[in-house]
Design a protein around this motif. Structure first.
Motif, PDB file in Angstrom:
ATOM      1  N   TYR A 108      49.298  50.624  47.363  1.00 46.22           N
ATOM      2  CA  TYR A 108      49.529  51.385  48.401  1.00 46.22           C
ATOM      3  C   TYR A 108      50.293  52.157  47.938  1.00 46.22           C
ATOM      4  CZ  TYR A 108      53.349  50.650  51.924  1.00 46.22           C
ATOM      5  OH  TYR A 108      54.109  50.054  52.489  1.00 46.22           O
ATOM      6  N   ILE A 181      48.285  46.058  54.097  1.00 46.93           N
ATOM      7  CA  ILE A 181      48.737  45.468  52.927  1.00 46.93           C
ATOM      8  C   ILE A 181      48.849  44.029  52.748  1.00 46.93           C
ATOM      9  CG2 ILE A 181      50.548  45.682  52.213  1.00 46.93           C
ATOM     10  CD1 ILE A 181      49.688  48.669  52.666  1.00 46.93           C
ATOM     11  N   TYR A 184      44.880  42.485  51.723  1.00 47.84           N
ATOM     12  CA  TYR A 184      44.848  42.696  50.474  1.00 47.84           C
ATOM     13  C   TYR A 184      45.946  41.602  49.066  1.00 47.84           C
ATOM     14  CZ  TYR A 184      41.296  45.747  51.930  1.00 47.84           C
ATOM     15  OH  TYR A 184      39.328  46.698  51.790  1.00 47.84           O
ATOM     16  N   LYS A 185      47.522  41.869  49.863  1.00 53.19           N
ATOM     17  CA  LYS A 185      47.962  40.853  48.649  1.00 53.19           C
ATOM     18  C   LYS A 185      47.942  39.655  48.375  1.00 53.19           C
ATOM     19  CE  LYS A 185      52.846  43.577  49.665  1.00 53.19           C
ATOM     20  NZ  LYS A 185      54.298  43.332  49.836  1.00 53.19           N
ATOM     21  N   CYS A 190      46.445  43.740  45.946  1.00 53.36           N
ATOM     22  CA  CYS A 190      47.280  45.433  46.360  1.00 53.36           C
ATOM     23  C   CYS A 190      48.274  45.665  45.392  1.00 53.36           C
ATOM     24  CB  CYS A 190      47.798  45.227  47.603  1.00 53.36           C
ATOM     25  SG  CYS A 190      48.241  46.124  48.826  1.00 53.36           S
TER      26      CYS A 190
END
Ligand code: ADP
Length: 213
Positions: A108, A181, A184-185, A190
């Motif tokens: 990111y 974000i 995926y975190k 991420c």
């Protein structure tokens, strides 16, 4: 070798970073923006949609992407501009599962809006080989004004790189893409990069994708 998903706001310079990574390593780059701009040459509705700064419907983008991915044999790739919505991320997860592929890393790029506006209004692109230049940054400027270094074609501004259209693209990003974000975190894949310099970003990514650099 890990596949890479590059998440970033519009005009963050994803294309430049992807190109540097592909030059350095054996990656294939897949840009949904490039795929859509190519398709839009024969599709006036799609062309209008791209000019407006709005997102293309999820299933349309996904079908184009899926047929591209199905043609790739066991080669690592970088997704530039995909996924852009949670629905796309879920469709992609299902595709990975059904084809036994792995997600890889999600990068990111966190870049400030003021910087993006400066970039978007000075970015030019080669319509032939797709090389991206910046008229503001001498490291990425063409050697000859508005001429591609690699294929001598006349460089162009992108039709959606106008400040008012950029605002729409940025709103789409805030509404649809930024929530990815956390998606995926939560999966633990991420990685945030806040650097602005393309070469620094590339060297940071290099250390994350299993290379002996
Ligand atoms: P940028 O990241 O600078 O906005 P792109 O080339 O990635 O540029 O995308 C250009 C346009 O193509 C977007 O504004 C959108 O209309 C469309 N697009 C690209 N990728 C997607 C996607 N994954 N889903 C929906 N629309 C997309």
């Amino acid at each position: 070798m890990n596949n890479i998903i590059l998440l970033a706001p519009p005009a963050a310079g994803k294309g430049t970073i992807v190109k540097l990574l592909c030059e350095k390593y054996n990656y294939v780059s897949i840009s949904t923006g490039d795929i859509l701009r190519e398709k839009a040459k024969n599709d006036s509705d799609l062309s209008e949609l791209l000019k407006s700064g709005k997102l293309v419907p999820d299933d349309v983008v996904f079908n184009f992407l899926e047929s591209k991915l199905n043609k790739l044999d066991n080669i690592s790739y970088i997704l530039d501009g995909f996924p852009r919505t949670k629905k796309q991320a879920i469709m992609y997860d299902e595709f990975l599962k059904s084809t036994n592929r792995s997600l890889g890393v999600v990068i990111y790029l966190d870049i400030d809006k003021d910087e993006l506006i400066k970039r978007v209004t000075t970015r030019v692109i080669c319509p032939n080989c797709k090389k991206i230049y910046s008229l503001r940054d001498e490291k990425f400027a063409p050697k000859e004004y508005m001429i591609c270094d690699d294929c001598s074609s006349h460089l162009k501004y992108r039709e959606d790189d106008k400040e008012d259209i950029f605002e729409k693209r940025y709103d789409e990003y805030l509404k649809n893409t930024l929530p990815l974000i956390n998606y995926y975190k939560d999966k633990g894949v991420c990685i945030l990069i806040s650097d602005y310099d393309a070469k620094a970003i590339v060297s940071r990514i290099s250390s994350l994708v299993n290379y002996n650099d």
